[in-house]
Design an enzyme around this catalytic site. Structure first.
Site, PDB file in Angstrom:
ATOM      1  N   GLU A 147      70.281  32.729  30.053  1.00 21.93           N
ATOM      2  CA  GLU A 147      71.201  33.819  29.198  1.00 21.93           C
ATOM      3  C   GLU A 147      71.838  34.859  30.052  1.00 21.93           C
ATOM      4  O   GLU A 147      71.701  35.015  31.389  1.00 21.93           O
ATOM      5  CB  GLU A 147      70.519  34.407  28.105  1.00 21.93           C
ATOM      6  CG  GLU A 147      69.175  35.165  28.638  1.00 21.93           C
ATOM      7  CD  GLU A 147      69.059  36.271  27.708  1.00 21.93           C
ATOM      8  OE1 GLU A 147      70.015  37.074  27.163  1.00 21.93           O
ATOM      9  OE2 GLU A 147      67.690  36.638  27.665  1.00 21.93           O
ATOM     10  N   LYS A 195      77.999  42.304  24.085  1.00 26.09           N
ATOM     11  CA  LYS A 195      76.922  41.541  23.847  1.00 26.09           C
ATOM     12  C   LYS A 195      77.030  40.655  22.736  1.00 26.09           C
ATOM     13  O   LYS A 195      77.300  40.942  21.552  1.00 26.09           O
ATOM     14  CB  LYS A 195      75.757  42.448  23.253  1.00 26.09           C
ATOM     15  CG  LYS A 195      74.536  41.940  23.001  1.00 26.09           C
ATOM     16  CD  LYS A 195      73.448  42.969  22.416  1.00 26.09           C
ATOM     17  CE  LYS A 195      72.098  42.240  21.820  1.00 26.09           C
ATOM     18  NZ  LYS A 195      71.235  43.128  21.076  1.00 26.09           N
ATOM     19  N   VAL A 236      70.095  35.275  23.398  1.00 24.42           N
ATOM     20  CA  VAL A 236      69.058  33.939  23.296  1.00 24.42           C
ATOM     21  C   VAL A 236      69.836  33.141  22.175  1.00 24.42           C
ATOM     22  O   VAL A 236      70.081  31.943  22.621  1.00 24.42           O
ATOM     23  CB  VAL A 236      67.807  34.203  22.927  1.00 24.42           C
ATOM     24  CG1 VAL A 236      67.119  33.012  22.449  1.00 24.42           C
ATOM     25  CG2 VAL A 236      67.003  34.804  24.066  1.00 24.42           C
ATOM     26  N   ASP A 251      66.246  44.414  10.101  1.00 22.85           N
ATOM     27  CA  ASP A 251      66.704  43.955  11.608  1.00 22.85           C
ATOM     28  C   ASP A 251      65.840  43.065  12.022  1.00 22.85           C
ATOM     29  O   ASP A 251      64.797  43.074  12.352  1.00 22.85           O
ATOM     30  CB  ASP A 251      66.727  45.107  12.278  1.00 22.85           C
ATOM     31  CG  ASP A 251      67.324  44.987  13.666  1.00 22.85           C
ATOM     32  OD1 ASP A 251      67.661  43.450  13.843  1.00 22.85           O
ATOM     33  OD2 ASP A 251      67.323  45.863  14.456  1.00 22.85           O
ATOM     34  N   SER A 256      66.214  39.478  14.452  1.00 23.80           N
ATOM     35  CA  SER A 256      67.219  39.128  15.402  1.00 23.80           C
ATOM     36  C   SER A 256      67.675  37.616  14.988  1.00 23.80           C
ATOM     37  O   SER A 256      66.955  36.582  14.414  1.00 23.80           O
ATOM     38  CB  SER A 256      66.491  38.942  16.865  1.00 23.80           C
ATOM     39  OG  SER A 256      67.485  38.020  17.651  1.00 23.80           O
ATOM     40  N   ASP A 263      68.207  35.391  16.920  1.00 26.05           N
ATOM     41  CA  ASP A 263      67.443  34.506  17.634  1.00 26.05           C
ATOM     42  C   ASP A 263      66.536  33.564  16.775  1.00 26.05           C
ATOM     43  O   ASP A 263      66.245  32.354  17.141  1.00 26.05           O
ATOM     44  CB  ASP A 263      66.696  35.140  18.905  1.00 26.05           C
ATOM     45  CG  ASP A 263      67.163  35.904  19.917  1.00 26.05           C
ATOM     46  OD1 ASP A 263      68.716  35.772  19.874  1.00 26.05           O
ATOM     47  OD2 ASP A 263      66.707  36.552  20.835  1.00 26.05           O
ATOM     48  N   LYS A 272      58.132  41.171  22.931  1.00 26.88           N
ATOM     49  CA  LYS A 272      57.945  42.715  23.278  1.00 26.88           C
ATOM     50  C   LYS A 272      57.316  43.360  21.938  1.00 26.88           C
ATOM     51  O   LYS A 272      57.795  43.046  20.729  1.00 26.88           O
ATOM     52  CB  LYS A 272      58.982  43.251  23.552  1.00 26.88           C
ATOM     53  CG  LYS A 272      59.444  43.345  25.132  1.00 26.88           C
ATOM     54  CD  LYS A 272      60.513  44.203  25.439  1.00 26.88           C
ATOM     55  CE  LYS A 272      61.606  43.364  25.083  1.00 26.88           C
ATOM     56  NZ  LYS A 272      61.787  42.047  24.856  1.00 26.88           N
TER      57      LYS A 272
HETATM   58  N1  PSU Z   1      64.612  40.997  25.345  1.00 25.95           N
HETATM   59  C1  PSU Z   1      64.462  41.423  26.795  1.00 25.95           C
HETATM   60  N2  PSU Z   1      65.454  41.518  27.208  1.00 25.95           N
HETATM   61  C2  PSU Z   1      66.773  41.080  27.057  1.00 25.95           C
HETATM   62  C3  PSU Z   1      66.979  40.602  25.653  1.00 25.95           C
HETATM   63  C4  PSU Z   1      65.696  40.691  24.885  1.00 25.95           C
HETATM   64  O1  PSU Z   1      63.476  41.880  27.217  1.00 25.95           O
HETATM   65  O2  PSU Z   1      67.770  41.266  27.259  1.00 25.95           O
HETATM   66  C5  PSU Z   1      68.261  40.091  24.666  1.00 25.95           C
HETATM   67  C6  PSU Z   1      68.070  38.779  24.633  1.00 25.95           C
HETATM   68  O3  PSU Z   1      69.577  38.310  24.848  1.00 25.95           O
HETATM   69  C7  PSU Z   1      67.997  38.610  23.082  1.00 25.95           C
HETATM   70  C8  PSU Z   1      68.608  39.814  22.445  1.00 25.95           C
HETATM   71  O4  PSU Z   1      68.496  37.430  22.491  1.00 25.95           O
HETATM   72  O5  PSU Z   1      68.139  40.925  23.415  1.00 25.95           O
HETATM   73  C9  PSU Z   1      68.132  40.015  21.126  1.00 25.95           C
HETATM   74  O6  PSU Z   1      69.089  41.112  20.595  1.00 25.95           O
HETATM   75  P1  PSU Z   1      68.996  41.296  19.069  1.00 25.95           P
HETATM   76  O7  PSU Z   1      67.369  41.993  18.798  1.00 25.95           O
HETATM   77  O8  PSU Z   1      70.207  42.440  18.940  1.00 25.95           O
HETATM   78  O9  PSU Z   1      69.369  40.149  18.343  1.00 25.95           O
HETATM   79 MN    MN Z   2      68.996  42.993  15.454  1.00 22.81          MN
END
Ligand code: PSU
Ligand code: MN
Length: 314
Positions: free
Chosen positions: A30, A91, A111, A143, A145, A147, A164
């Protein structure tokens, strides 16, 4: 099985196109992690080294992004440098892909978006650092993701170091279960928490070899069950930050984020950057180490998967 033809909207490098055509192992990577997950120059160094690790492991790396409105599968060193330095890179999760393309812009794929483009290219294995999930406080912020919803529908195996604790790990695992996503942990009985090897949550399914993981991928998809396979690979012991030490720092970063009114797609990049500051750079070293560790495993899984596909083709 025949080798699928990549979608006509995609631009592939020669290296990736030929590998896919020949049925050789390819590993997707990614780009949000480059543009919004790490500072320069560590981000471009990490991206380059991870590609090298995958090549040394016997597979072909395909870093994915949208550049000048075109989804690109496989990037040049100049492309990686642009993603690492430009302030003009959006992003891009799945909802953003069409908008970035239509405007001819640059997008660093999350992701979710990387999975979708990898699947359209015919790539089955994808290496990242951490996947998104259910954020802490999601009962009021909603919220979650994209993903997770992508893992529910798109048939790509995603190798991460777990989730995390900026996220709610328990709710993330519950959601993956609801969405029908198998969560395998590599060589451990506990689900790993990215910076730390332990999370307090038991492994839903344990696998001890790349071959076992490739068997799960084949069994799922042969049965016609669309959707991802999540593989959680714990950070190496000598690189981890113990859970009790990173826990307080994450709590502080979350509190500061709330105070600053930061939410939505800015949340994850903000938290990652703040944790790097609060750990004096230690979290960045751990982040880089775990991505490299995932790349070594991902290459091995891609090789096992390609061997099984070849056998099935006869
Ligand atoms: N976790 C990490 N580093 C990252 C991300 C997540 O340790 O760069 C990034 C990945 O690309 C993941 C995205 O898909 O953050 C998730 O963002 P959101 O929570 O806004 O969907
Ligand atoms: Mn989000």
């Amino acid at each position: 099985m025949t080798t699928p033809t990549p979608h006509p909207r995609l631009t592939l490098t020669e290296e990736v196109r030929e590998a896919l055509h020949d049925g050789r192992p390819v590993v997707a990577l990614e780009s949000t992690i480059i543009s919004h997950g790490m500072p320069y120059p560590q981000n471009v160094e990490m991206a380059t080294q991870v590609e090298d690790i995958i090549r040394a492991g016997g597979a072909v790396p395909a870093t994915i992004a949208v550049l000048h409105g075109r989804p690109r599968i496989g990037l040049t060193p100049q492309d990686l440098e642009l993603l690492a330095t430009s302030g003009e890179v959006t992003k891009a999760s799945v909802r953003d892909l069409a908008y970035v393309m239509a405007r001819g812009g640059h997008g660093a794929t999350t992701v979710a978006a990387t999975m979708r483009l990898a699947a359209l290219a015919g790539i089955s294995v994808f290496v990242t650092g951490g996947i998104g999930g259910v954020h802490r406080g999601a009962e009021t912020s909603f919220d979650v993701s994209a993903d997770l919803t992508e893992l529910a529908t798109t048939s790509v195996a995603v190798i991460s170091a777990g989730v995390k604790s900026i996220l709610d790990i328990g709710l993330t695992l519950e959601t993956l279960e609801t969405l029908g996503v198998p969560v395998l942990t590599y060589g451990t009985d506990e689900f790993p928490a990215f910076y730390s090897r332990v999370s307090g949550f038991a492994s839903p399914m344990r696998a001890d070899t790349p071959g076992e993981i490739a068997d799960v991928m084949h069994a799922r998809w042969d049965l016609g069950i669309a959707g991802g396979v999540s593989i959680a690979n714990p950070v190496p012991e000598d690189e981890e930050i113990p859970a009790d030490r990173i826990g307080g720092i994450i709590d502080q970063a979350l509190a500061e984020m709330d105070k600053a009114g930061i939410a939505g797609k800015e949340a994850t990049p903000y938290l990652l950057g703040r944790i790097v500051e609060l750990t004096g750079g230690e979290s960045l070293r751990t982040n880089i180490a775990l991505v490299k560790n995932n790349a070594r495993l991902g290459a091995r899984i891609a090789i096992e998967y390609a061997e099984r596909s070849e056998r099935l083709r006869g």
